[in-house]
Design an enzyme around this catalytic site. Structure first.
Site, PDB file in Angstrom:
ATOM      1  N   THR A 389       0.845  -1.191   0.000  1.00  0.00           N
ATOM      2  CA  THR A 389       0.000   0.000   0.000  1.00  0.00           C
ATOM      3  C   THR A 389       0.880   1.239   0.000  1.00  0.00           C
ATOM      4  O   THR A 389       2.023   1.208   0.437  1.00  0.00           O
ATOM      5  CB  THR A 389      -0.923  -0.011   1.235  1.00  0.00           C
ATOM      6  OG1 THR A 389      -1.695  -1.217   1.229  1.00  0.00           O
ATOM      7  CG2 THR A 389      -1.863   1.175   1.256  1.00  0.00           C
ATOM      8  N   GLU A 426      -6.377  -8.040  -3.747  1.00  0.00           N
ATOM      9  CA  GLU A 426      -7.238  -7.459  -2.718  1.00  0.00           C
ATOM     10  C   GLU A 426      -8.315  -8.392  -2.195  1.00  0.00           C
ATOM     11  O   GLU A 426      -8.796  -8.230  -1.071  1.00  0.00           O
ATOM     12  CB  GLU A 426      -7.905  -6.187  -3.244  1.00  0.00           C
ATOM     13  CG  GLU A 426      -6.962  -5.047  -3.502  1.00  0.00           C
ATOM     14  CD  GLU A 426      -6.239  -4.546  -2.267  1.00  0.00           C
ATOM     15  OE1 GLU A 426      -6.662  -4.884  -1.156  1.00  0.00           O
ATOM     16  OE2 GLU A 426      -5.256  -3.817  -2.428  1.00  0.00           O
ATOM     17  N   ASP A 429      -8.331  -9.794   1.227  1.00  0.00           N
ATOM     18  CA  ASP A 429      -8.754  -8.999   2.381  1.00  0.00           C
ATOM     19  C   ASP A 429     -10.126  -9.424   2.886  1.00  0.00           C
ATOM     20  O   ASP A 429     -10.557  -8.997   3.955  1.00  0.00           O
ATOM     21  CB  ASP A 429      -8.781  -7.509   2.032  1.00  0.00           C
ATOM     22  CG  ASP A 429      -7.426  -6.847   2.205  1.00  0.00           C
ATOM     23  OD1 ASP A 429      -6.509  -7.496   2.745  1.00  0.00           O
ATOM     24  OD2 ASP A 429      -7.279  -5.681   1.799  1.00  0.00           O
ATOM     25  N   SER A 453     -11.258  -2.825   4.245  1.00  0.00           N
ATOM     26  CA  SER A 453      -9.905  -2.281   4.164  1.00  0.00           C
ATOM     27  C   SER A 453      -9.540  -1.603   5.475  1.00  0.00           C
ATOM     28  O   SER A 453     -10.403  -1.154   6.228  1.00  0.00           O
ATOM     29  CB  SER A 453      -9.827  -1.261   3.023  1.00  0.00           C
ATOM     30  OG  SER A 453      -8.600  -0.561   3.055  1.00  0.00           O
ATOM     31  N   SER A 454      -8.233  -1.501   5.719  1.00  0.00           N
ATOM     32  CA  SER A 454      -7.715  -0.754   6.869  1.00  0.00           C
ATOM     33  C   SER A 454      -7.295   0.660   6.493  1.00  0.00           C
ATOM     34  O   SER A 454      -6.915   1.443   7.375  1.00  0.00           O
ATOM     35  CB  SER A 454      -6.500  -1.486   7.461  1.00  0.00           C
ATOM     36  OG  SER A 454      -6.836  -2.772   7.913  1.00  0.00           O
ATOM     37  N   GLY A 476      -1.214  -2.118   5.931  1.00  0.00           N
ATOM     38  CA  GLY A 476      -2.264  -3.050   6.292  1.00  0.00           C
ATOM     39  C   GLY A 476      -2.984  -2.700   7.571  1.00  0.00           C
ATOM     40  O   GLY A 476      -3.353  -1.548   7.811  1.00  0.00           O
TER      41      GLY A 476
END
Length: 569
Positions: A389, A426, A429, A453-454, A476
């Site tokens: 990310t 993704e 996740d 998502s974080s 993350g």
């Protein structure tokens, strides 16, 4: 609050007590209030600053940064992934856009289960089309550009095209990822040819790499807009490539790709010590988790405790445990699950959660709370610790700001490539386990759904209502903790944002508290363990970027743990 009064006192004390913190992080730059870009790679930051100098808006510059990162930081983000964008202005307006990837329409809750109904091993899931969601980055960029762009769409591509066509040097961080994640980076023949030698060794830092396939892709999209990626032969080829790597009868289709849309979402805002903090709501858990961590701590005098206090880090860890319990139980794509956003961010609810925290003892166990608005029961699921990310922040001379987090999930995503860019993983996740004890997991796989998502792109207004902080992070599940820690550093401890980002971190979402090897927090370990904490040392994927209005100018900051840079207009 009194952060500006205490700031000059707090910084010297902090630096004296935390030898790991540099007095002047080399990744920080300052500028007059004309514009600033902070990004995880100096070449991407320079690309954004170039757009600002041409008269572009913060949105234009942020798009140029995202495109440049596709080239120079392929392990972390790019057009093969997705992200979240928070836009704000000096009038107090905040908008958020969801560019999160989606599962194929054919995906079902058993997507990550084997024939025996057991969850697939994580590597097996990642290294296949099962992990790839329909990319959202370009639709997100086009939506943001339509709302707040000033320059022509094609102009935003010029810096990235030049980097891909003319070449860029492999950075030390990229070399490290090429070595540690070769099973993904070299999975595609193009990736292997670009970044490895004939003996399959990663090319060393400093080697200049050219990616003509990516340059051609960017040129095509610059001319034809996002349709040149999502529709026609290009969209069909993307879907076919992913489907061919998917060990199921049904996989991604051309219709999945062509129908993808980025979605405007309501921002999640709350007040902490009279500061207004706004961020991205579901399917991101970022804003809700950041706000919960902070608001649960509001009854504690963190400013008096100070950054060298074991008590401060103890209550910070306990607040994380409470916030992450709620995150794991309730947060998911709100188009598929009714997420009790108002209940989870209600000050009274969070005060009650915070009342569970003792200053001198760790809670024996932590469970999710019961916020208002819960209409169905869910169980907590499973999820990996991802690191692929990138975050960037931009301010412009028009009084606008963008906080943008872009991702492909893990290093080099799925390892699959299209048009010279890595495709995300993704979908991992999502929870691999669709139910627990016969009760559904909120973040289970479903067709068209966006995984939780974080990511926590955030903007902050001071008690006078002035836009003064644009911040976010990569790493993350650590992202909300990085952002909350930095906000405590700025608001409670009076630190300029570069020093707040550089603070050590205690990551405590569950029963184990993690610190970085050699962290100055290890000096507090005996006291924390006496209160019941279990402290372990482990590398963490920390990488924050921010811009702060301070002393009549913008201060741009990038995490000294990273290769990031801040560049003024």
């Amino acid at each position: 609050m009194v952060r500006r009064i205490i700031g000059s006192l707090a910084a010297p004390l902090l630096l004296a007590g935390c030898a790991a913190l540099p007095a002047s992080p080399p990744s920080t730059a300052t500028s007059l209030a004309t514009g600033m870009v902070s990004a995880a790679d100096p070449r991407a930051a320079a690309a954004g600053a170039q757009i600002l100098r041409k008269g572009g808006s913060a949105t234009d510059a942020a798009i140029a940064v995202m495109l440049a990162l596709t080239v120079v930081e392929p392990q972390s983000s790019g057009i093969g992934g997705g992200g979240f964008l928070v836009w704000a202005d000096t009038k107090g307006e905040v908008e958020t856009i969801d560019g999160r990837e989606t599962a194929p329409a054919a995906a079902t809750p058993d997507w990550f289960l084997d024939a025996a109904g057991k969850p697939l091993a994580f590597p097996r899931a990642v290294h296949s089309g099962l992990s790839v969601g329909v990319p959202g980055s370009l639709r997100l960029a086009a939506t943001a550009h339509r709302n707040h762009g000033r320059l022509a769409w094609a102009q935003l591509f010029a810096p990235a095209i030049a980097l891909a066509r003319d070449g860029f040097a492999i950075s030390p961080r990229m070399e490290e990822f090429l070595g540690n994640a070769a099973e993904r980076a070299a999975a595609d023949p193009l990736g292997r040819a670009l970044f490895y030698d004939a003996a399959s060794r990663p090319l060393p830092a400093g080697t200049v790499v050219r990616n003509p396939a990516l340059a051609a892709t960017l040129e095509r999209i610059g001319r034809g807009g996002p349709e040149a990626f999502y529709t026609g032969a290009a969209g069909a080829a993307l879907a076919q490539h992913v489907a061919a790597a998917t060990p199921r009868l049904a996989g991604m289709s051309a219709a999945d790709v062509s129908s993808y849309r980025a979605k405007p979402r309501p921002p999640v805002c709350g007040e902490y010590r009279h500061y207004r903090i706004c961020g991205m709501g579901p399917p991101s858990s970022g804003a809700i988790t950041v706000y919960a961590i902070l608001k649960q701590l509001e009854r504690f005098d963190l400013g008096q405790m100070g950054p060298q206090s074991a008590a401060a880090w103890h209550v910070f860890a306990e607040s994380q445990r409470l916030a992450y319990a709620d995150r794991d139980r309730y947060l998911a794509d709100s188009d598929y699950v009714r997420v009790p956003v108002a209940g989870l961010s209600d000050p009274a609810y969070l005060a009650a959660r915070g009342a569970l925290i003792s200053e001198t003892a760790r809670l024996g166990s932590v469970a999710a709370g019961s916020p208002a608005g819960v209409t169905a029961q869910f169980r907590s699921g499973t999820g990996p610790l991802e690191a692929g990310t990138s975050h960037f922040a931009v301010t412009d001379k028009f009084g606008q700001a963008v906080s943008y987090t872009s991702t492909i999930e893990g290093p080099f995503g799925s390892g699959l490539m299209v048009g010279g860019a890595y495709l995300n993983n993704e979908l991992t996740d999502f929870s691999f386990v669709p139910e627990q004890g016969g009760v559904a997991v909120a973040n289970r796989v479903e067709g068209g759904k966006r995984p939780r998502s974080s990511m926590a792109p955030t903007v902050v207004y001071d008690p006078q209502g002035r836009l003064f902080l644009v911040i976010g992070a990569a790493g993350g599940a650590t992202i909300p903790v990085q952002v909350a820690k930095a906000l405590i550093g700025v608001i409670d401890w009076g630190l300029p944002v570069d020093q707040a980002i550089a603070l050590p971190i205690l990551f405590a979402p569950g029963d184990v508290d993690t610190v970085e090897p050699g962290s100055s927090l290890l000096a507090l370990k005996p006291q924390l363990e006496a209160w019941g904490h279990r402290i372990v040392e482990r590398p963490l994927p920390l990488k924050a970027n921010a811009i702060e209005w301070i002393g009549g100018r913008w201060l741009g900051a990038a995490d000294p743990r990273s290769e990031g840079a801040a560049v003024g207009e």
